[in-house]
Enzyme design. Structure first.
Site, mmCIF file in Angstrom:
data_model
loop_
_atom_site.group_PDB
_atom_site.id
_atom_site.type_symbol
_atom_site.label_atom_id
_atom_site.label_comp_id
_atom_site.label_asym_id
_atom_site.label_seq_id
_atom_site.Cartn_x
_atom_site.Cartn_y
_atom_site.Cartn_z
ATOM 1 N N ARG A 147 -1.026 -57.616 132.138
ATOM 2 C CA ARG A 147 -0.007 -56.748 132.724
ATOM 3 C C ARG A 147 -0.321 -56.566 134.199
ATOM 4 N NH1 ARG A 147 0.613 -50.337 131.649
ATOM 5 N NH2 ARG A 147 -0.864 -50.369 133.375
ATOM 6 N N TYR A 159 2.279 -45.985 139.925
ATOM 7 C CA TYR A 159 1.906 -46.052 138.529
ATOM 8 C C TYR A 159 1.074 -47.311 138.267
ATOM 9 C CZ TYR A 159 1.835 -47.120 133.672
ATOM 10 O OH TYR A 159 1.381 -47.452 132.425
ATOM 11 N N ASP A 207 5.283 -53.064 133.569
ATOM 12 C CA ASP A 207 5.726 -51.769 133.061
ATOM 13 C C ASP A 207 6.405 -50.990 134.177
ATOM 14 O OD1 ASP A 207 6.078 -49.359 131.800
ATOM 15 O OD2 ASP A 207 3.962 -48.977 131.414
ATOM 16 N N HIS A 209 7.721 -48.039 133.558
ATOM 17 C CA HIS A 209 7.344 -46.679 133.188
ATOM 18 C C HIS A 209 8.474 -45.676 133.344
ATOM 19 C CE1 HIS A 209 4.067 -43.753 132.246
ATOM 20 N NE2 HIS A 209 3.622 -44.832 131.639
ATOM 21 N N GLU A 233 8.632 -53.742 130.413
ATOM 22 C CA GLU A 233 8.385 -52.594 129.531
ATOM 23 C C GLU A 233 8.973 -51.301 130.076
ATOM 24 O OE1 GLU A 233 4.467 -49.999 128.119
ATOM 25 O OE2 GLU A 233 4.214 -52.016 128.919
ATOM 26 N N GLU A 259 6.459 -46.602 123.813
ATOM 27 C CA GLU A 259 5.127 -46.002 123.713
ATOM 28 C C GLU A 259 5.169 -44.490 123.621
ATOM 29 O OE1 GLU A 259 3.055 -45.525 127.995
ATOM 30 O OE2 GLU A 259 3.480 -47.601 127.461
ATOM 31 N N ARG A 280 6.895 -50.646 120.945
ATOM 32 C CA ARG A 280 5.609 -50.302 121.533
ATOM 33 C C ARG A 280 4.943 -49.078 120.904
ATOM 34 N NH1 ARG A 280 2.264 -51.345 124.166
ATOM 35 N NH2 ARG A 280 2.390 -50.220 126.139
ATOM 36 N N GLU A 336 -1.841 -54.239 123.170
ATOM 37 C CA GLU A 336 -2.393 -53.732 124.421
ATOM 38 C C GLU A 336 -3.858 -53.377 124.213
ATOM 39 O OE1 GLU A 336 -1.431 -50.291 127.789
ATOM 40 O OE2 GLU A 336 -0.563 -50.122 125.773
ATOM 41 N N TRP A 399 7.923 -39.756 134.584
ATOM 42 C CA TRP A 399 6.585 -40.346 134.577
ATOM 43 C C TRP A 399 6.307 -40.984 133.228
ATOM 44 C CZ3 TRP A 399 1.705 -41.377 133.034
ATOM 45 C CH2 TRP A 399 0.829 -41.860 133.996
#
Length: 399
Positions: A147, A159, A207, A209, A233, A259, A280, A336, A399
């Site tokens: 990643r 991030y 990602d 995010h 992602e 996630e 995820r 991951e 976030w």
């Protein structure tokens, strides 16, 4: 046999973890992970004050019954705190059941579907050359999938990239700042350089995010198509699952989501409409092995693969549970693996291994993770939070 005692530990060996230990009437011990980053004490209290009293005397082998009791037996269902607490209990009961059978957990889940589980590591850098250097280091360690997160020019924080001069906020969240247009201009440059420098064989992931609006995510996914990402992602907040209809219609870049999900209901539309390629969810935050096996079996009907969340704030117990499930799942995608600090691995001693880009479950009975209570208790709980993200105008952002 029945549950005789449940201990809940909230300690900080390297970082804070919430660990559940169940002891049965005949002395078998099982461990589970209930860590929820930044809300650990809330989960520990929920366990000690509400779940533990319900479970003493419960048959330890009746895992499905126990799970349904903890989920359906209360009026207020779902949510990160509830599902993390249930997950810790559930993992510990599966650990006990496999120990009784004297076999590694994956054997109880149907046995091996694969010899090893493809893993990805995290490469980051303050700029593109620094990022590529870090990625090369991961490839030298054996990773086949990486990643990539790079510092954005003009941003003093990003991030996935450690803050160079983070100011102590007294254990309160630090503030990061975000500018979407500069991010959208820069990230294609990152992947152009990475593909050129790292070659065609390595799997590249990214990602966002949750920081983009749907049309922005569609634009980024289109711009990244030439670099053949393994996945993009969490490009938008997914509480509104329907927004992925727009993104999916505009790109062939594979999409990964989930996630921060806690139950199948968070992903139902995404899965049934095949709006994503990888789910995820974390075993620690998704209700444990019992729930996650069902969710991934459901996803398999729609050709959605697993990509279980595996950050450092899921303890080695949670990681071990993920690897055992990965090994058994037919629709496994990737795992991951961000690794752990040495102190954390001294407290939790897992028997899973990483070699040649793959994770392998151990052959010890159960989850294969021991726990050093005395060493863990030498590192009492320390309050710690993820950052707060704001736009340049000061408004709070995702976030």
């Amino acid at each position: 046999m029945f549950i005789e005692k449940i201990d809940v530990f909230c300690t900080s060996p390297g970082r804070t973890f919430v660990t559940v230990r169940i002891t049965t009437s005949d002395g078998v011990v099982g461990y589970g992970d209930s860590t929820l980053n930044g809300r650990e004490q809330a989960v520990a209290t929920y366990l000690r004050d509400h779940l533990v009293p319900m479970l003493i005397g419960h048959e330890d082998g009746a895992i499905e019954s126990c799970w349904q009791l903890l989920y359906r037996g209360v009026y207020w269902r779902r949510g990160a705190i509830t599902m993390a607490a249930i997950a810790g209990i559930d993992m510990a009961l599966w650990d006990i059941k496999a120990k009784r059978a004297n076999i590694p957990l994956y054997q109880l889940l149907g046995g091996r579907s694969r010899t090893g589980c493809l893993a990805y590591g995290h490469a980051f850098g303050k700029d593109i050359p620094n990022l590529v250097e870090h990625a090369h280091g991961l490839l030298e360690q054996g990773f086949k999938a990486v990643r990539l997160q790079a510092g954005i020019p003009g941003h003093d924080s990003n991030y996935g990239v450690p803050l160079p001069n983070q100011v102590d906020q007294g254990n309160l969240p630090v503030t990061e700042y975000w500018d979407t247009p500069s991010y959208l201009r820069f990230i294609p440059e990152v992947f152009s350089a990475a593909r050129s420098e790292l070659g065609e064989e390595v799997h590249l992931l990214h990602d966002s995010h949750h920081r983009l609006r749907p049309i922005e995510a569609a634009r980024l996914a289109q711009d990244l198509e030439p670099y053949r990402l393994f996945w993009l992602e969490d490009c938008v907040p997914a509480e509104n699952q329907e927004v992925y209809r727009l993104i999916r219609s505009k790109t062939v870049t594979p999409l990964a989501v989930g996630e921060v999900f806690n139950t199948v209901w968070d992903a139902q539309t995404l899965v049934t409409e095949q709006l994503i390629d990888y789910l995820r969810m974390s075993i620690t935050h998704g209700g444990g092995i019992t729930a996650m096996r069902k969710i991934f079996d459901f996803a398999s009907i729609y050709q959605v693969r697993s990509g279980i969340h595996g950050p450092e704030d899921v303890s080695p117990i949670g990681m071990a549970a993920a690897i055992h499930l990965d090994t058994a799942l037919h629709n496994f995608g990737i795992q991951e693996y961000s690794g752990y600090q040495s102190l954390s691995m001294d407290v939790f001693t897992p028997d899973f291994t990483f070699e040649s880009g793959m994770l392998f479950p151990g052959e010890a009975p159960g989850l294969g993770v021991s726990y050093d209570e005395e060493l863990a208790n030498a590192y009492p709980y320390e309050r710690s939070y993820l950052p707060i993200n704001r736009l340049r105008d000061g408004s709070v952002h995702d976030w």
